[in-house]
Write an enzyme that holds these catalytic residues in place. Structure first.
Site, mmCIF file in Angstrom:
data_model
loop_
_atom_site.group_PDB
_atom_site.id
_atom_site.type_symbol
_atom_site.label_atom_id
_atom_site.label_comp_id
_atom_site.label_asym_id
_atom_site.label_seq_id
_atom_site.Cartn_x
_atom_site.Cartn_y
_atom_site.Cartn_z
ATOM 1 N N ASP A 41 3.882 -13.285 3.822
ATOM 2 C CA ASP A 41 3.869 -11.688 3.698
ATOM 3 C C ASP A 41 5.516 -11.624 4.359
ATOM 4 O O ASP A 41 5.688 -11.514 5.561
ATOM 5 C CB ASP A 41 3.133 -10.787 4.228
ATOM 6 C CG ASP A 41 3.578 -9.565 3.920
ATOM 7 O OD1 ASP A 41 4.545 -9.310 3.736
ATOM 8 O OD2 ASP A 41 2.612 -8.919 4.166
ATOM 9 N N TYR A 64 -0.798 -7.924 8.603
ATOM 10 C CA TYR A 64 -0.748 -6.384 8.153
ATOM 11 C C TYR A 64 -2.360 -6.403 7.995
ATOM 12 O O TYR A 64 -2.970 -6.984 7.335
ATOM 13 C CB TYR A 64 -0.170 -6.523 6.940
ATOM 14 C CG TYR A 64 -0.402 -5.120 6.099
ATOM 15 C CD1 TYR A 64 0.493 -3.821 6.971
ATOM 16 C CD2 TYR A 64 -0.749 -4.731 4.895
ATOM 17 C CE1 TYR A 64 0.492 -2.691 6.291
ATOM 18 C CE2 TYR A 64 -0.679 -3.612 4.218
ATOM 19 C CZ TYR A 64 -0.088 -2.529 4.911
ATOM 20 O OH TYR A 64 -0.196 -1.225 4.286
ATOM 21 N N LYS A 113 8.781 -0.800 0.828
ATOM 22 C CA LYS A 113 9.548 -0.670 2.156
ATOM 23 C C LYS A 113 10.766 -0.798 1.741
ATOM 24 O O LYS A 113 11.724 0.154 1.319
ATOM 25 C CB LYS A 113 8.987 -1.711 3.043
ATOM 26 C CG LYS A 113 7.557 -1.906 3.171
ATOM 27 C CD LYS A 113 6.896 -0.516 4.004
ATOM 28 C CE LYS A 113 5.377 -0.334 3.764
ATOM 29 N NZ LYS A 113 4.528 -1.563 4.217
ATOM 30 N N ARG A 173 2.047 -4.330 -21.396
ATOM 31 C CA ARG A 173 1.582 -4.728 -20.291
ATOM 32 C C ARG A 173 2.445 -5.866 -19.793
ATOM 33 O O ARG A 173 2.448 -6.069 -18.178
ATOM 34 C CB ARG A 173 -0.010 -5.415 -20.217
ATOM 35 C CG ARG A 173 -0.522 -5.270 -19.012
ATOM 36 C CD ARG A 173 -2.084 -5.841 -19.342
ATOM 37 N NE ARG A 173 -2.807 -5.326 -20.356
ATOM 38 C CZ ARG A 173 -3.123 -5.727 -21.518
ATOM 39 N NH1 ARG A 173 -2.921 -6.961 -21.690
ATOM 40 N NH2 ARG A 173 -3.907 -5.292 -22.266
HETATM 41 C C1 LIG Z 1 3.463 -1.787 3.553
HETATM 42 C C2 LIG Z 1 3.020 -3.381 3.889
HETATM 43 C C3 LIG Z 1 2.297 -4.040 2.699
HETATM 44 C C4 LIG Z 1 1.536 -3.394 1.853
HETATM 45 O O1 LIG Z 1 2.420 -2.787 0.750
HETATM 46 P P1 LIG Z 1 1.895 -1.362 0.047
HETATM 47 O O2 LIG Z 1 2.987 -1.110 -0.949
HETATM 48 O O3 LIG Z 1 1.677 -0.157 1.006
HETATM 49 O O4 LIG Z 1 0.451 -1.749 -0.573
HETATM 50 C C5 LIG Z 1 1.962 -5.558 2.804
HETATM 51 N N1 LIG Z 1 2.483 -6.058 3.940
HETATM 52 C C6 LIG Z 1 3.404 -5.480 4.831
HETATM 53 C C7 LIG Z 1 3.887 -6.483 5.886
HETATM 54 C C8 LIG Z 1 3.429 -4.123 4.751
HETATM 55 O O5 LIG Z 1 4.304 -3.496 5.807
#
Ligand SMILES: *Cc1c(COP(=O)(O)O)cnc(C)c1O
Length: 403
Positions: free
Chosen positions: A190, A118, A215, A64
């Site tokens: 974020d 988001y 991303k 883990r």
């Molecule tokens: C896609 C995204 C997320 C979430 O990521 P996941 O891996 O799809 O859970 C969070 N914040 C932003 C700005 C995003 O574009």
């Protein structure tokens, strides 16, 4: 690279090639092998008892807590985020946001959430966090006085994100983070859009920098992962809470993310350059009311972007001049080189019809720079194709919009 740690004075491109490649993890090869492991074995009971339960990060203990493949990725991300003492990996970007929230908040607290965050972050505030007795309050990040007034003595954290989701507003992030600090709240960012190469979030006043590695770091549309990087005290709390929540990241996905990371700066630069070219072209079209791309001179938020960011990426939006939702949808359907899908940051271009008004409680849609009739938007994620081909594709699809 022959030494184990990339020196701080080296440029991003050099650090990104070398970060995380400690010889104790890679052995005699370039990349750390994929260590598939739940059980870690101890040579004898003395070693078992000496194992140290307090901080086993970077030491063999149990699956883990990961093994060298995950450690190398976390180490590399820490090296790219100036001011970070460590990085916790999560199974998705949303899991990273939840992991941070559940570390810094407890029942009775208030969390301020940027109104253009988001949407799953907003939903987390109204769902998960509200269910646990934490009150979410949404604020307009462009209205500083309103933001200041939203604080109370129970405010423990602020979630910031810029550019805004879908509508791409650029907030004054250092000022928002400074206010959070003054009020004794933790500034959570974020930072998926720019990442640390375009916005060194901790250096700009944030306490935690979150990325959806799904991303740009993954970069090839084939994995889900998230990360949170922070200074020493908060990193240790994040690490412990993540262990309590049982988060794990597969070594196969960590190896893919490491592979993506090595070309991140090249891909971001190409995407950002192409996106700017395409945004400029769109701004000259009579079908387009407004391009929402802070990298574009003259577009909303450009001055702040230029002041605070050292880079961007291929993601931006635009709004049609008048027209209807079905005309906008005809345009998206007519595109041949753009896939229709959520996500972004892969090597391939995507297009998405957007209607942000459903995801806002404080900010107007269409944005103030548009008239009320100009409301049908499209978000483009520009990939690594030749921008001239993408422009030709958009041009032929605009004919479908005009029909
Ligand atoms: C896609 C995204 C997320 C979430 O990521 P996941 O891996 O799809 O859970 C969070 N914040 C932003 C700005 C995003 O574009």
């Amino acid at each position: 690279m022959k030494t184990d740690q990339p020196a701080d004075h080296l440029a991003d491109a050099t650090r990104i090639v070398n970060a995380g490649r400690r010889s104790e993890w890679t052995g005699p090869v370039v990349n750390p092998p994929v260590w598939r492991a739940s059980t870690h074995l101890y040579p004898d009971t003395a070693a078992l008892f000496a194992g140290g339960r307090e901080n086993a990060d970077g030491r063999f203990f149990y699956g883990r807590r990961g093994a060298p493949t995950q450690w190398a990725l976390a180490d590399a991300l820490t090296a790219l985020e100036p001011g970070a003492a460590g990085t916790v990996l999560y199974p998705s970007g949303v899991a990273a946001i939840a992991g941070v929230m559940l570390t810094v908040l407890k029942p009775g607290d208030v969390v301020l959430i940027s109104d253009n965050a988001y949407d799953p972050s907003r939903a987390m505030g109204k769902g998960l966090l509200a269910d646990f007795g934490i009150e979410p309050r949404f604020f307009d990040p462009l209205d500083f006085a309103g933001y200041q007034a939203a604080f109370c003595d129970r405010t423990r954290a602020v979630l910031l994100e810029a550019p805004g989701s879908l509508s791409m507003e650029m907030a004054d992030l250092p000022a928002l983070a400074r206010m959070a600090r003054e009020k004794g709240a933790i500034a959570i960012m974020d930072n998926t859009w720019a990442g640390p190469l375009g916005f060194p979030a901790l250096q700009r006043g944030m306490d935690v920098s979150i990325m959806a590695l799904t991303k740009h770091v993954g970069g090839h549309s084939d994995l889900m992962m998230g990360s949170a990087s922070a200074g020493p005290a908060l990193y240790e709390r994040l690490r412990q809470r993540s262990q309590q929540l049982g988060n794990v990241v597969s070594p196969d996905d960590a190896a893919l993310a490491l592979r993506g990371l090595r070309t991140l700066h090249l891909r971001l630069r190409h995407e950002a350059d192409s996106a700017l070219t395409i945004a400029q072209w769109l701004a000259s079209r009579e079908e387009v009311a407004q391009v929402l791309c802070p990298m574009l001179p003259g577009a909303p938020g450009h001055d702040i972007w230029k002041r605070d960011f050292t880079g961007g990426c291929g993601l931006f939006s635009f709004v049609f001049k008048g027209g209807s939702a079905s005309a906008r949808n005809r345009f998206v359907d007519a595109l041949r080189l753009f896939g229709i899908g959520f996500s972004w940051g892969g090597f391939e271009s995507l297009a998405l019809p957007i209607e942000p008004s459903g995801y806002r409680s404080r900010m107007p849609w269409p944005p103030a720079v548009c008239s009320a009739d100009d409301r049908h938007g499209v978000r483009l994620a520009i990939g690594l194709e030749d921008p001239a081909d993408l422009i030709a594709d958009i041009e032929q699809a605009l004919a479908a919009w005009r029909e």
